[in-house]
Design a protein around this motif. Structure first.
Motif, PDB file in Angstrom:
ATOM      1  N   ASN A   4       0.068   4.056   1.120  1.00 15.61           N
ATOM      2  CA  ASN A   4      -0.273   4.877   2.294  1.00 15.61           C
ATOM      3  C   ASN A   4       0.047   4.216   3.628  1.00 15.61           C
ATOM      4  O   ASN A   4       0.108   4.882   4.646  1.00 15.61           O
ATOM      5  CB  ASN A   4      -1.773   5.205   2.315  1.00 15.61           C
ATOM      6  N   CYS A   5       0.187   2.893   3.620  1.00 18.42           N
ATOM      7  CA  CYS A   5       0.342   2.164   4.885  1.00 18.42           C
ATOM      8  C   CYS A   5       1.481   1.168   4.743  1.00 18.42           C
ATOM      9  O   CYS A   5       1.721   0.658   3.657  1.00 18.42           O
ATOM     10  CB  CYS A   5      -0.937   1.400   5.232  1.00 18.42           C
TER      11      CYS A   5
ATOM     12  N   CYS B 271      -5.987  -2.683   0.482  1.00 20.74           N
ATOM     13  CA  CYS B 271      -5.329  -2.422   1.764  1.00 20.74           C
ATOM     14  C   CYS B 271      -6.365  -2.519   2.879  1.00 20.74           C
ATOM     15  O   CYS B 271      -7.403  -1.882   2.824  1.00 20.74           O
ATOM     16  CB  CYS B 271      -4.696  -1.037   1.776  1.00 20.74           C
TER      17      CYS B 271
ATOM     18  N   CYS C 104       0.854  -1.186   0.000  1.00 23.99           N
ATOM     19  CA  CYS C 104       0.000   0.000   0.000  1.00 23.99           C
ATOM     20  C   CYS C 104       0.894   1.241   0.000  1.00 23.99           C
ATOM     21  O   CYS C 104       1.846   1.311   0.770  1.00 23.99           O
ATOM     22  CB  CYS C 104      -0.899   0.013   1.232  1.00 23.99           C
TER      23      CYS C 104
ATOM     24  N   TYR D 163      -6.101  -1.422   5.816  1.00 26.13           N
ATOM     25  CA  TYR D 163      -6.077  -0.284   6.735  1.00 26.13           C
ATOM     26  C   TYR D 163      -6.761   0.943   6.145  1.00 26.13           C
ATOM     27  O   TYR D 163      -7.488   1.637   6.817  1.00 26.13           O
ATOM     28  CB  TYR D 163      -4.641   0.060   7.137  1.00 26.13           C
ATOM     29  N   CYS D 164      -6.518   1.234   4.859  1.00 30.03           N
ATOM     30  CA  CYS D 164      -7.069   2.470   4.300  1.00 30.03           C
ATOM     31  C   CYS D 164      -7.979   2.200   3.115  1.00 30.03           C
ATOM     32  O   CYS D 164      -8.531   3.125   2.539  1.00 30.03           O
ATOM     33  CB  CYS D 164      -5.954   3.418   3.897  1.00 30.03           C
TER      34      CYS D 164
HETATM   35 ZN    ZN Z   1      -3.336   1.525   3.096  1.00 33.15          ZN
END
Ligand code: ZN
Ligand code: ADP
Length: 752
Positions: A468-469, A484, A466, A486-487
């Motif tokens: 972003n994560c 992902c 990801c 998480y996001c």
């Molecule tokens: Zn993410």
């Protein structure tokens, strides 16, 4: 000095330590002001604050005037405020923010509107008929009415059943079903078996279907002992904490029900906290069957208007039993008699952002403030709870074995070392086949949703991560995307490696989605269902899958840890854990505890009916003490070993922890901020000669989530007071850079 009357102290929901003074608007009647919301000028803005009471000392007495008082009825009382103040101080969180978190959401958004009129229209009043019981067990009630058995026959009985025992029925629905003139209705009313009243009708999305009532079970001897202790505690009207310790199926819930019934009879109200309300439809139903008084269920499916309605029902004591997840700790229960925390070991009691409170811990604080019994129930209590019980601070009530001496399931650890890539061991495969052939139901646990865990290129080793994560993306076959967790960032599945354009890309790891496919291929005749966050979104998602399984329409239920929780399915005779290692390998000192809990909980799903159960646990760590103890149903063995490890490493209960979380969009700034804070803390420690450990700063194991970089510092101290003093002073002195957010986390749970 004499203060002019009408100066009030106001807390505002902003990140500010102090409270503010204002003058009440002219002409505001004298009386109770605590708990009312008030609109105040604040700098250039106008904001909603909460009145704490009349000001004790108004600085300079040059106070601004409040613009408008928004409520006619207080939203909290002085004793609620005492609780809020404790929370603000302990968790180092601004009082105004604590109050905002505690009150039902939506109130602050409603802004200028008066309470009593909710978001979506005014409340209506309707004629209602209900059975004459209020918070008494039905059988007591019926026995007390003379002539009840004679009257309750034929159509009258039908009518009586239709009215139900929870919330009653509207007069109009009775008329439409039983006709306009109805002699039985009058007879039942005259006898006092039902009664008529005008009640405000609340919006309830899960309109409470009347349920079949049941009666208390005859307790076995260990349940009886527990009840005796609890009755004494309730009679004392003092704070008494208990740990109800018993394996799954040992009859804890029955003890909750009877203890609550006793508390209600003594005039106390009950608050029941559960880890996740969506996962506990069976528990709620058991409460509805048992009690004829109003029950308020605070669940996440409620709109803010509905939640506020539930609040008013609770405040008016129309609902004397409140069931909810962690935020229900803030429900306005009037006269708290008993507070039950079911599955007290669950991590979901901790809120992980904003006000980082732990409802399990707060239950003890609230119980103390209100003089109530607190009953922590679990098959696998927290090591810290059990330690407190051993030290005599919490009374342990042990239920021992399962009710009616149903055996605990046979549990086998299956060594998966050296069996590369095989999801299902031959042992588990054979057990699945046998169990299906014998007509038994199976639960298969795999703590990872999706199809595959990650994609890797065999040529260049590239993995899909990801942006972003700091996690890899998980492949979901039904959406043909890598997602992902998480996001929610996702990309379509590539056919070539995005890095080297090679064609040799493979999907690795296992997810519930892939497991479902594998099982269906292996056992085509089996009816297979999957329960994870992907299949349960939307209202009623859980209950649909659970109902089908309960009624035997599903043979094999595959799911993430959500299927390990308190469900009671008598038909389950086999439980398989595909991998017990995820929890054990958490980069967290609680890994062993989590692993023990998970395996014990999932074992509790097997053999709850007449047939004994069998549990197979696949693992790469067959020698791990937590798994061995779980398989042997030996909590004490686990506890002894784990406690020794905690002692060696100086973790709770041998220390108190606090974490400082730093986050921001720029990695260098976050790192710099965390390092500066650690240096500052070390300087303070040197100056004052304090004994405490400062670990870090370090990048969090999940170094980035949703594009924000994360660093953390962990503080460990033998004395809680010392830790608190240090943090207070640190917060006063330390000014983090404006681009870096710093959050204080007292008693952190997740260090990811
Ligand atoms: Zn993410
Ligand atoms: P736990 O909450 O510990 O998992 P429960 O209270 O759900 O246990 O009890 C497990 C099962 O045993 C339930 O079906 C319950 O109705 C039944 N049960 C509990 N107590 C008794 C009892 N004293 N006599 C008979 N059955 C009981």
């Amino acid at each position: 000095m004499q203060l002019p009357s009408g100066i009030i102290e106001v807390a505002v929901p902003l990140h500010l330590e102090q409270t503010f003074t204002y003058a009440l608007p002219p002409g505001f009647p004298n009386g109770v002001v605590t708990g009312l919301r008030v609109l105040v000028p604040f700098g250039k803005r106008t904001i909603t604050g909460y009145i704490l009471g009349f000001a004790q000392n108004a600085d300079g007495l040059k106070v601004k005037e409040a613009l408008e008082v928004l409520d006619t009825e207080p939203l909290f009382t002085d004793s609620d405020l005492e609780f809020y103040r404790w929370i603000a101080s302990y968790y180092m969180h601004p009082l105004g923010e604590v109050i905002k978190t505690a009150l039902p959401p939506g109130l602050t958004i409603m802004g200028r509107r008066k309470t009593g009129v909710a978001d979506d229209g005014s409340s209506v009043s309707e004629e209602l008929l209900s059975r004459g019981t209020r918070c008494r067990e039905e059988r007591h009630f019926l026995a007390s009415v003379e002539g009840a058995p004679q009257a309750l026959k034929g159509r009258a009985l039908e009518l009586f059943s239709f009215i139900g025992n929870s919330e009653g029925r509207s007069a109009s629905s009775i008329r439409s079903r039983f006709g306009e003139s109805n002699p039985q209705l009058k007879r039942l009313k005259d006898l006092g078996l039902i009664r008529e009243e005008r009640r405000e009708v609340y919006r309830d999305p899960f309109s409470q279907q009347p349920v079949q009532s049941d009666t208390p079970l005859m307790l076995n001897s260990s349940q009886k002992n527990a009840m005796e202790a609890l009755e004494q505690g309730i009679d004392s009207k003092e704070f008494r904490p208990y740990l109800l310790h018993g394996v799954t199926g040992s009859g804890k819930t029955e003890v909750y029900l009877q203890a609550i019934s006793y508390a209600l009879d003594q005039g106390g109200d009950a608050l029941v906290l559960v880890p996740e309300i969506g996962l506990t439809p069976q528990l709620v139903e058991r409460f509805r069957r048992r009690f004829s008084c109003g029950i308020a269920v605070l669940h996440s499916g409620l709109s803010s208007g509905e939640r506020y309605d539930e609040w008013r029902r609770i405040r008016r004591r129309e609902a004397r039993i409140v069931i909810g997840a962690r935020s229900a700790i803030f429900a306005p229960v009037g006269n708290l008699g008993i507070l039950v925390v079911d599955e007290e070991h669950e991590a979901t009691y901790k809120q992980s952002d904003g006000l980082r409170y732990n409802a399990r811990d707060l239950s003890l604080v609230l119980g103390k403030q209100r003089g109530a019994v607190v009953l922590l129930g679990s098959a696998t209590p927290l090591v810290t709870t059990f330690h407190a019980a051993k030290a005599g601070r919490i009374a342990e009530l042990s239920l021992g074995s399962r009710v009616q001496d149903r055996p605990m399931p046979d549990t086998v650890l299956i060594d998966q070392r050296g069996r590369k890539g095989a999801t299902l061991s031959p042992e588990l495969t054979e057990a699945l086949r046998d169990n299906l052939a014998a007509g038994g139901q199976t639960i298969l646990l795999l703590n990872r949703r999706g199809f595959a865990t990650w994609l890797e290129c065999r040529d260049c080793g590239h993995t899909l991560r990801c942006p972003n994560c700091s996690v890899t993306l998980t492949y979901h076959q039904n959406r043909k995307r890598h997602i992902c967790h998480y996001c929610d960032h996702s990309i379509p599945a590539p056919s070539l490696c995005p890095e080297c354009s090679g064609g040799e890309i493979g999907l690795f790891g296992q997810g519930t989605e892939r497991l479902e496919e594998e099982i269906s291929a292996l056992l085509p005749e089996a009816r297979v269902a999957r329960m994870d966050r992907d299949t349960t979104s939307g209202r009623g998602g859980y209950s649909r899958i659970l109902k089908k399984f309960e009624s035997g329409e599903t043979d094999i239920l595959i799911g993430t840890q959500m299927i390990a929780k308190g469900h009671d399915f008598p038909g389950v005779t086999l439980v398989g854990v595909v991998s017990a290692d995820t929890a054990l390998n958490l980069p967290d000192f609680r890994g062993a505890e989590r692993g023990f809990q998970l395996v014990s909980q999932v074992m509790g799903r097997a053999g709850r009916g007449d047939q004994p159960g069998k549990v197979l646990v696949q693992t790469l760590n067959p020698g791990h003490f937590a798994l061995i103890a779980a398989a042997a149903h030996d909590y004490e063995a686990f506890y002894r070993e784990e406690l020794a490890e905690r002692k060696d490493a100086g973790y709770p209960p041998f220390s108190h922890l606090a974490a400082l979380h730093f986050s921001g969009n720029s990695l260098p700034m976050v790192e710099k901020g965390a390092k500066a804070a650690a240096e500052h803390l070390r300087g303070m420690r040197r100056e004052r000669g304090w004994h405490l450990e400062i670990l870090g700063p370090a990048s969090a194991p999940l170094g980035m989530i949703r594009g924000r970089y994360r660093w953390q510092i962990l503080l460990k101290s033998i004395g809680r007071a010392e830790l608190h003093r240090l943090l207070l002073q640190f917060r006063r002195e330390h000014v983090p850079h404006s681009t870096v957010r710093m959050a204080i986390d007292i008693d952190p749970l997740e260090l990811l």
